[in-house]
Motif scaffolding. Structure first.
Motif, short mmCIF file in Angstrom:
data_model
loop_
_atom_site.label_atom_id
_atom_site.label_comp_id
_atom_site.label_asym_id
_atom_site.label_seq_id
_atom_site.Cartn_x
_atom_site.Cartn_y
_atom_site.Cartn_z
N SER A 1 -41.06 -11.55 3.40
CA SER A 1 -42.58 -11.15 4.24
C SER A 1 -42.40 -10.22 5.29
CB SER A 1 -43.17 -12.45 4.43
OG SER A 1 -42.78 -13.31 5.22
N GLY A 2 -41.07 -10.00 5.78
CA GLY A 2 -40.98 -9.07 7.04
C GLY A 2 -41.39 -7.60 6.45
N LEU A 3 -41.15 -6.78 7.58
CA LEU A 3 -41.55 -5.36 7.40
C LEU A 3 -40.57 -4.77 6.17
CD1 LEU A 3 -42.21 -3.05 10.25
CD2 LEU A 3 -41.04 -2.09 8.24
N LEU A 4 -39.43 -5.00 6.03
CA LEU A 4 -38.39 -4.44 5.01
C LEU A 4 -38.83 -4.82 3.56
CD1 LEU A 4 -35.14 -4.78 7.03
CD2 LEU A 4 -36.59 -2.58 6.65
N GLY A 5 -39.16 -6.16 3.52
CA GLY A 5 -39.45 -6.76 2.25
C GLY A 5 -41.00 -6.22 1.71
N THR A 6 -41.85 -6.16 2.93
CA THR A 6 -43.04 -5.60 2.71
C THR A 6 -43.31 -4.26 1.84
OG1 THR A 6 -44.03 -7.10 4.38
CG2 THR A 6 -45.33 -5.36 3.75
N ILE A 7 -42.37 -3.19 2.44
CA ILE A 7 -42.40 -1.84 2.18
C ILE A 7 -41.64 -1.81 0.85
CG2 ILE A 7 -42.82 -0.91 4.37
CD1 ILE A 7 -39.99 -0.21 4.40
N GLU A 8 -40.82 -2.59 0.40
CA GLU A 8 -39.96 -2.53 -0.52
C GLU A 8 -40.86 -2.44 -1.98
OE1 GLU A 8 -36.63 -1.33 -2.48
OE2 GLU A 8 -36.71 -1.55 -0.39
N ARG A 9 -41.93 -2.96 -1.81
CA ARG A 9 -42.52 -3.23 -3.14
C ARG A 9 -43.47 -2.10 -3.29
NH1 ARG A 9 -42.98 -8.38 -0.43
NH2 ARG A 9 -44.84 -7.75 0.74
N ILE A 10 -43.59 -1.02 -2.52
CA ILE A 10 -44.37 0.17 -2.55
C ILE A 10 -43.67 1.33 -2.96
CG2 ILE A 10 -45.73 1.74 -1.03
CD1 ILE A 10 -46.78 -1.24 -1.04
N ASN A 11 -44.26 2.07 -3.85
CA ASN A 11 -43.63 3.62 -4.12
C ASN A 11 -44.08 4.62 -3.50
OD1 ASN A 11 -46.29 4.38 -5.39
ND2 ASN A 11 -46.10 3.06 -7.30
N ALA A 12 -43.51 5.82 -3.55
CA ALA A 12 -43.95 6.94 -2.80
C ALA A 12 -45.31 7.53 -2.97
CB ALA A 12 -42.94 8.14 -3.14
N ARG A 13 -45.90 7.29 -4.07
CA ARG A 13 -47.14 7.74 -4.15
C ARG A 13 -47.92 6.80 -3.22
NH1 ARG A 13 -51.43 5.88 -6.38
NH2 ARG A 13 -50.49 4.06 -7.72
N GLU A 14 -47.98 5.41 -3.20
CA GLU A 14 -48.71 4.39 -2.67
C GLU A 14 -48.50 4.72 -1.09
OE1 GLU A 14 -48.91 0.82 -5.64
OE2 GLU A 14 -47.19 1.06 -4.35
N ALA A 15 -47.18 5.10 -0.67
CA ALA A 15 -46.91 5.28 0.71
C ALA A 15 -47.34 6.50 1.20
CB ALA A 15 -45.20 5.22 0.73
N VAL B 1 -44.69 11.60 0.92
CA VAL B 1 -43.27 11.60 0.95
C VAL B 1 -42.91 11.77 -0.94
CG1 VAL B 1 -42.56 10.47 2.70
CG2 VAL B 1 -43.20 8.92 1.02
N ASP B 2 -41.75 12.32 -1.29
CA ASP B 2 -41.61 12.02 -2.65
C ASP B 2 -40.67 10.60 -2.84
OD1 ASP B 2 -39.01 12.77 -1.73
OD2 ASP B 2 -39.10 14.86 -2.40
N GLU B 3 -40.35 10.22 -3.85
CA GLU B 3 -39.47 9.08 -4.14
C GLU B 3 -38.15 9.09 -3.17
OE1 GLU B 3 -39.86 5.49 -4.78
OE2 GLU B 3 -41.37 6.67 -5.70
N GLY B 4 -37.51 10.27 -3.35
CA GLY B 4 -36.36 10.24 -2.52
C GLY B 4 -36.43 9.96 -1.21
N THR B 5 -37.32 10.88 -0.53
CA THR B 5 -37.71 10.51 1.05
C THR B 5 -38.07 9.27 1.32
OG1 THR B 5 -38.19 13.24 0.88
CG2 THR B 5 -38.88 11.55 2.91
N TRP B 6 -38.88 8.72 0.35
CA TRP B 6 -39.10 7.32 0.73
C TRP B 6 -38.15 6.29 0.48
CZ3 TRP B 6 -42.45 4.58 3.04
CH2 TRP B 6 -42.74 3.29 2.68
N GLN B 7 -37.28 6.51 -0.39
CA GLN B 7 -36.00 5.52 -0.44
C GLN B 7 -35.11 5.98 0.98
OE1 GLN B 7 -35.77 3.12 -2.55
NE2 GLN B 7 -37.56 3.71 -3.46
N ALA B 8 -34.94 6.98 1.15
CA ALA B 8 -34.55 7.21 2.33
C ALA B 8 -34.86 6.77 3.71
CB ALA B 8 -34.16 8.81 2.52
#
Length: 156
Positions: free
Chosen positions: A37-51, A98-105
């Protein structure tokens, strides 16, 4: 009254851990007492399009919030070590799509910077300046966790 350095350090480590990773166990100070439920877990569920979406309640995308939080941790970490650095807060908000690669980075870099920050906290002596710096980083990161949760709720 003097507060022991170990108490200050342990408190910051615990609260930053909750902010970025989520609470340990079933209780928390201010986040959901659930795993990730912290920041890292919260953004992990999001893809680049949503981000990359600009949602009605914000001028900034999820990706922009994450990039800004990463930049803030970098600046704060440098300040803890008394490193002088040119700061450009506008730059930290320029990322929107962001694209998926940038989002993962971004997600990977945020995790790495958080881990570096936590390591620095174990090594510093907590002067008044450093205590204020870490207090600000905690408040700032917790704010962005809340902002991200609000944005993500709009996606559902």
């Amino acid at each position: 009254m003097k507060i022991e350095q170990i108490t200050v350090r342990d408190s910051f480590l615990s609260l930053l851990k909750e902010t970025f990773e989520g609470p340990s166990g079933t209780s928390s100070f201010y986040t959901n007492p659930k795993p990730d439920s912290g920041l890292l877990g919260t953004i992990e569920r999001i893809n680049a399009r949503e981000a990359s979406m600009i949602l009605p309640s914000s001028e900034a995308s999820i990706a922009a919030h994450v990039h800004h939080t990463l930049y803030y941790l970098q600046v704060s970490g440098a300040r803890l070590l008394d490193e002088k650095r040119r700061v450009d807060w506008d730059l930290s908000w320029r990322i929107h799509e962001v694209d998926e690669g940038t989002w993962q980075a971004f997600k990977s870099q945020l995790r790495e910077e958080y881990e570096n920050y936590m390591s620095r906290l174990r090594d510093i002596s907590f002067t008044s300046e450093q205590t204020a710096t870490v207090s600000a980083a905690l408040a700032h990161s917790a704010y962005h966790l809340g902002a991200l949760k609000q944005l993500i709720n709009q996606l559902e």
